[in-house]
Write a protein that holds these residues in place. Structure first.
Motif, mmCIF file in Angstrom:
data_model
loop_
_atom_site.group_PDB
_atom_site.id
_atom_site.type_symbol
_atom_site.label_atom_id
_atom_site.label_comp_id
_atom_site.label_asym_id
_atom_site.label_seq_id
_atom_site.Cartn_x
_atom_site.Cartn_y
_atom_site.Cartn_z
ATOM 1 N N ARG A 53 0.840 -1.212 0.000
ATOM 2 C CA ARG A 53 0.000 0.000 0.000
ATOM 3 C C ARG A 53 0.868 1.252 0.000
ATOM 4 O O ARG A 53 0.623 2.201 -0.749
ATOM 5 N N TRP B 296 -4.218 -1.563 8.629
ATOM 6 C CA TRP B 296 -5.550 -1.781 8.082
ATOM 7 C C TRP B 296 -6.094 -0.558 7.340
ATOM 8 O O TRP B 296 -7.119 -0.647 6.666
ATOM 9 N N SER B 297 -5.443 0.570 7.464
ATOM 10 C CA SER B 297 -5.994 1.827 6.934
ATOM 11 C C SER B 297 -6.016 1.849 5.410
ATOM 12 O O SER B 297 -5.106 1.321 4.752
ATOM 13 N N ASP B 298 -7.039 2.492 4.880
ATOM 14 C CA ASP B 298 -7.106 2.664 3.435
ATOM 15 C C ASP B 298 -6.435 3.978 3.046
ATOM 16 O O ASP B 298 -5.883 4.691 3.898
ATOM 17 N N CYS C 284 -11.381 0.146 -5.614
ATOM 18 C CA CYS C 284 -10.908 -1.039 -4.900
ATOM 19 C C CYS C 284 -9.863 -1.746 -5.746
ATOM 20 O O CYS C 284 -10.178 -2.339 -6.780
ATOM 21 N N LEU D 251 -7.654 -3.256 -1.501
ATOM 22 C CA LEU D 251 -7.176 -1.967 -0.995
ATOM 23 C C LEU D 251 -8.146 -0.895 -1.456
ATOM 24 O O LEU D 251 -8.317 -0.666 -2.650
ATOM 25 N N TRP D 252 -8.768 -0.240 -0.492
ATOM 26 C CA TRP D 252 -9.758 0.794 -0.798
ATOM 27 C C TRP D 252 -9.067 2.146 -0.887
ATOM 28 O O TRP D 252 -8.312 2.538 0.007
ATOM 29 N N VAL D 253 -9.337 2.873 -1.971
ATOM 30 C CA VAL D 253 -8.808 4.221 -2.150
ATOM 31 C C VAL D 253 -9.975 5.181 -2.324
ATOM 32 O O VAL D 253 -10.751 5.058 -3.285
ATOM 33 N N LEU E 49 -15.459 -4.672 4.212
ATOM 34 C CA LEU E 49 -14.093 -4.198 4.445
ATOM 35 C C LEU E 49 -14.005 -3.394 5.737
ATOM 36 O O LEU E 49 -13.114 -3.616 6.573
ATOM 37 N N LYS F 28 -12.090 -4.549 9.402
ATOM 38 C CA LYS F 28 -10.965 -3.869 10.039
ATOM 39 C C LYS F 28 -11.359 -3.329 11.415
ATOM 40 O O LYS F 28 -10.528 -3.287 12.325
ATOM 41 N N TRP G 265 -9.709 -10.993 3.194
ATOM 42 C CA TRP G 265 -9.643 -9.908 4.177
ATOM 43 C C TRP G 265 -10.360 -10.315 5.468
ATOM 44 O O TRP G 265 -9.864 -10.082 6.578
#
Length: 260
Positions: A29, A63-65, A114, A122-124, A188, A192, A248
């Motif tokens: 990431r 865990w952070s996006d 995603c 991975l969420w953006v 998601l 987390k 996940w």
């Protein structure tokens, strides 16, 4: 070896493997942030790129996006609004895009992107901001800025700026595909929360998407709710996203602390 001792040993092995997996994910990431910064710095069409959110403030974790704001020149604004993925240059496979223009600034847009990273989602949160109204918020980490297109700074936090410049709602109902994408996002976020020890937060997210009753005192109950939610995502175009999200959930289950 007793059954309880064997179970504890298996759980420990799973926890160590999950921790190593999560570490690889977090490193990948962070590499993406570097690639996005390099791509934007090399693009004459991008005059500003900021990172906001918990990672920008040094308060994030593995865990952070990612929360990114792109400010393009006027000549390509409409193209970037239509396809924000290309301007980022992340170099990762896209599992799906969740568009919510009303969550972004007027004249720009918001898209949840995603990516697949280490077989995980991975969420953006990607915001496209028009140059005319752009201001660098006080809580942003500036990744790219141009001397020939200076952007004024403000002490306001990013959330306040978005609220002030929010795009008007276009109305209309939610499609079934959007609902299924939102279910993946909810999974998601709830996962987390669970892994961070916030079982109540995970349960609240599940109730928000109408998952059956969850016992917040039991990790197994929350995990069952997460797995149930994934079964509601039946769009074949989202099959790979479902698998990555299931991974996940597995990782969150292995690393979630037990309820006190």
């Amino acid at each position: 070896m007793s059954r309880d001792r064997l179970r504890r040993k298996v759980n420990l092995v799973q926890e160590v493997a999950a921790r190593e997996w999560l570490d690889r994910y977090a490193a990948a990431r962070d590499d993406i942030v570097g690639r996005v910064m390099t791509a934007s710095d090399g693009s004459p069409g991008v005059v500003g790129l900021w990172q906001v959110g918990s990672l920008a403030q040094g308060a994030g974790d593995a865990w952070s996006d990612l929360d990114l704001v792109v400010v393009p020149i006027d000549q390509i604004l409409s193209d970037v609004v239509t396809d924000p993925v290309q301007i980022l240059g992340a170099g990762e496979r896209v599992l799906f895009v969740f568009r919510r223009p009303v969550n972004g600034p007027a004249g720009g847009t918001y898209a949840g992107i995603c990516f697949e990273v280490e077989h995980l989602p991975l969420w953006v949160d990607c915001y496209v901001w028009p140059l005319q109204t752009a201001q660098v918020p006080g809580d942003a980490r500036v990744l790219v800025e141009r001397r020939d297109h200076p952007i004024p700074r403000t002490a306001d936090e990013f959330s306040a700026l978005v609220d002030r410049h929010r795009a008007p709602s276009a109305g209309g109902g939610e499609s079934d595909q959007d609902r299924q994408r939102f279910c993946l996002l909810a999974t998601l976020v709830a996962s987390k929360n669970l892994a961070r020890g916030d079982q109540s937060g995970a349960a609240r997210m599940l109730r928000w998407v109408d998952v059956p009753a969850i016992d917040v005192t039991q990790v197994t109950s929350v995990i069952a709710g997460l797995r149930h939610l994934l079964t509601t995502v039946t769009d074949p175009d989202l099959a790979d996203a479902v698998q990555a999200t299931a991974n996940w959930v597995d990782m969150a289950e292995a690393l979630a602390p037990s309820a006190p």
